[in-house]
Design an enzyme around this catalytic site. Structure first.
Site, mmCIF file in Angstrom:
data_model
loop_
_atom_site.group_PDB
_atom_site.id
_atom_site.type_symbol
_atom_site.label_atom_id
_atom_site.label_comp_id
_atom_site.label_asym_id
_atom_site.label_seq_id
_atom_site.Cartn_x
_atom_site.Cartn_y
_atom_site.Cartn_z
ATOM 1 N N ARG A 20 0.732 -1.141 0.414
ATOM 2 C CA ARG A 20 -0.013 0.066 -0.231
ATOM 3 C C ARG A 20 0.848 1.300 -0.082
ATOM 4 O O ARG A 20 0.490 2.134 -0.929
ATOM 5 C CB ARG A 20 -0.849 0.124 1.451
ATOM 6 N N TYR A 67 -6.428 -0.899 -6.813
ATOM 7 C CA TYR A 67 -5.359 -2.216 -6.198
ATOM 8 C C TYR A 67 -5.001 -1.885 -4.821
ATOM 9 O O TYR A 67 -4.825 -0.621 -4.738
ATOM 10 C CB TYR A 67 -4.645 -3.460 -7.403
ATOM 11 N N GLU A 68 -5.059 -2.586 -4.621
ATOM 12 C CA GLU A 68 -4.183 -3.096 -2.673
ATOM 13 C C GLU A 68 -5.285 -2.643 -2.020
ATOM 14 O O GLU A 68 -5.260 -1.911 -0.925
ATOM 15 C CB GLU A 68 -2.975 -2.304 -2.791
ATOM 16 N N GLY A 69 -6.647 -2.603 -2.089
ATOM 17 C CA GLY A 69 -7.857 -1.734 -1.297
ATOM 18 C C GLY A 69 -8.134 -0.765 -2.295
ATOM 19 O O GLY A 69 -7.042 0.782 -2.348
ATOM 20 N N GLN A 74 -9.250 2.502 1.919
ATOM 21 C CA GLN A 74 -8.134 2.428 2.307
ATOM 22 C C GLN A 74 -9.354 3.809 3.743
ATOM 23 O O GLN A 74 -8.791 3.816 4.277
ATOM 24 C CB GLN A 74 -8.029 3.511 1.510
#
Length: 567
Positions: free
Chosen positions: A294, A426-428, A433
């Site tokens: 992240r 992506y990655e949340g 977040q």
């Protein structure tokens, strides 16, 4: 336009803004001297500018593709990856005990940004491997560490993370992949994963997949998920790649951007895997990798913003259109100057925030101090979301600077926007977040947030002696943010928090950006002072509207029905 790494910005931020001296003052990172730091930045810049940057357009126009079941990467990517690996850049922050350099994450972050600016598609591969190395360091058995980590650090093998399935995107707990125990202590992994970045390549000896799957006794949801190492080629008794595992690349996605990065649909058909960490503890282990990623994704956004800014600035300095004074080019027009300055001010703010985050990670690692751990955790969703948002916004503005030519692919301006767009997803996603920020990251009653705001206000107070107007604006913004944070903490219904989560994260980033710019104005030259003045007077005031949105809560938002939206 040739890419030029902003080494002077990194050096200035390290020396005067983000508190890097605290990191080098610890026993763990005492070897990261000023001379070493400068040498690292200089060499990484050379790599990015001379070797990696020329691959950016190549990857876009000659995408990775699947040929008879084999992934073929873009021309030159093998040589570019080899240069990254041979330079030792993959294992910069890995422990020396397993072959890494043991350098601060802050320096790795700077290097990753340069390579992302140069060619985001290629940089994504070593970023995934770095995350896997960290996950294995913290959670794998000694045997797995000894076998995999040295080869990942050397770049002989590469790493991926396999979470998403067609029915399990953000809701990871809905995954259906299964892990059945074998008689020899291994597991048979079966299932399909999608959106797997660099799921295969034609330049490493092996590809090592970290796969989330559910054991037979795993409960539903995330608490029943375990993590497994599933290599493409099963290592033999000597640790060398052996027979093909029962896995394959089904297809590669046809994407908006990042064409040089093969994004795979992976199929596991009883593939042999090894448990990483505790049974049913897969999410904890995977989050070690995801938290690393992240920050890395936020840094990718900053890198794309820097590339787009340089591209647009070069065009604006050459293009003549309309009546303009000075050079006669479009940079003399007030609106073009506004766009370019906004791009630069936001890129610098996002860079400073990501480096503050990296310093907190390093201090947490070096001291094991709970406050530093909380600081690192609090800043991570801000770094990821703001960095990637800025990346896309700056790239989009860069297209606008080009005018009609920004819409023409041959200029290269649109590629930055297409490539960086996925970083907000992506990655949340950035919405997730923000929800994490107002929920999990405020579970301490806001302590981590308040400590950070106290530092910002103290620095602003000190700056009033030399920059009273700018310092007062930052102080007032931090105080308004404090009041809104207190309001959020008092909300027991999470929907009240979630309704304003995204504007709250953005407002916090705006105030952090003001902090970064104010410190730069105090310590820097007139050029940095002028940029800080622009940011604090013209961009920081956005925080007020954002925080007003937050304090409205959820009632009027949730009163809007699905029919209202369709009307």
């Amino acid at each position: 336009m040739p890419y030029r790494a902003p080494v002077s910005d990194y050096s200035f931020l390290l020396d005067h803004v983000v508190g890097f001296s605290q990191v080098t003052g610890t026993d763990r990172f005492a070897d990261a001297t000023s001379d070493m730091t400068q040498a690292i930045l200089t060499e990484a810049a050379k790599l990015a500018q001379e070797v990696i940057a020329p691959l950016n357009r190549v990857g876009d126009t000659h995408p990775a593709h699947l040929e008879n079941g084999v992934v073929r990467t873009s021309p030159g990517f093998a040589e570019g990856y080899a240069a990254i690996a041979e330079g030792g850049w993959i294992g910069m922050s890995a422990s020396p005990d397993v072959g890494g350099m043991g350098l601060p994450m802050t320096l790795t972050n700077a290097v990753n940004e340069m390579i992302a600016s140069a060619c985001l598609s290629l940089q994504l591969s070593p970023l995934m491997t770095q995350g896997q190395i960290e996950a294995l360091e913290h959670h794998a058995s000694d045997a797995i560490k000894a076998l995999y980590i040295p080869k990942l650090i050397s770049g002989e093998w590469s790493g991926t993370m396999n979470l998403t399935e067609p029915q399990a995107g953000s809701d990871v707990g809905a995954l259906r992949s299964k892990a059945e125990p074998n008689d020899d202590g291994t597991y048979a992994i079966t299932g399909q994963k999608i959106y797997i970045s660099w799921g295969d390549n034609d330049f490493t000896q092996n590809v090592c997949h970290l796969v989330l799957a559910r054991l037979p006794d795993g409960v539903a949801g995330t608490k029943g998920i375990s993590l497994f190492m599933v290599p493409k080629l099963i290592p033999d008794e000597d640790g060398n790649p052996g027979k093909q595992n029962n896995l394959r690349v089904v297809s590669l996605e046809h994407k908006m951007g990042l064409h040089g990065s093969p994004t795979a649909v992976m199929e596991y058909s009883g593939a042999t895997g090894w448990l990483v960490g505790k049974a049913h503890g897969g999410m904890a282990a995977m989050f070690t990798m995801m938290n690393n990623a992240r920050l890395g994704v936020g840094t990718q956004g900053v890198g794309a913003a820097e590339g787009a800014l340089q591209h647009a600035l070069a065009y604006a300095n050459e293009r003549k259109q309309g009546k303009a004074g000075g050079s006669g080019t479009i940079i003399e027009h007030a609106d073009v100057r506004r766009m370019l300055t906004t791009m630069k001010a936001d890129t610098y703010a996002a860079r400073g925030i990501s480096m503050l985050n990296a310093v907190a990670i390093d201090m947490a690692a070096a001291t094991d101090d709970a406050d530093w751990q909380a600081r690192a955790a609090f800043l991570t969703p801000i770094s990821k979301a703001f960095g990637s948002d800025v990346g896309y916004e700056v790239a989009s503005t860069g297209m606008q600077v080009h005018g009609g030519m920004g819409f023409i692919e041959e200029t290269g301006a649109a590629q930055y926007a297409r490539d960086v767009r996925v970083t907000t997803i992506y990655e949340g996603t950035n919405g997730i977040q923000a929800m994490d920020l107002v929920a999990r990251k405020l579970m301490d009653g806001g302590d981590a947030a308040f400590r950070l705001l106290e530092e910002i206000e103290a620095q602003a107070e000190a700056a009033k002696t030399t920059h009273p107007e700018l310092a007062e604006a930052v102080w007032q913004a931090a105080e308004t943010l404090r009041e809104t944070t207190e309001w959020l903490v008092a909300q027991t219904d999470l929907t009240e928090r979630f309704a304003g989560a995204v504007p709250y994260l953005r407002a916090f980033a705006r105030v952090l950006g003001g902090h970064v710019h104010l410190k730069s104005a105090v310590a820097g030259d007139t050029s940095r002072e002028r940029l800080a003045t622009f940011y604090i007077k013209r961009m920081l005031p956005e925080h007020a509207g954002l925080l007003a949105h937050v304090r409205e809560g959820a009632s009027d938002l949730m009163d809007i029905t699905a029919d209202d939206l369709a009307a």
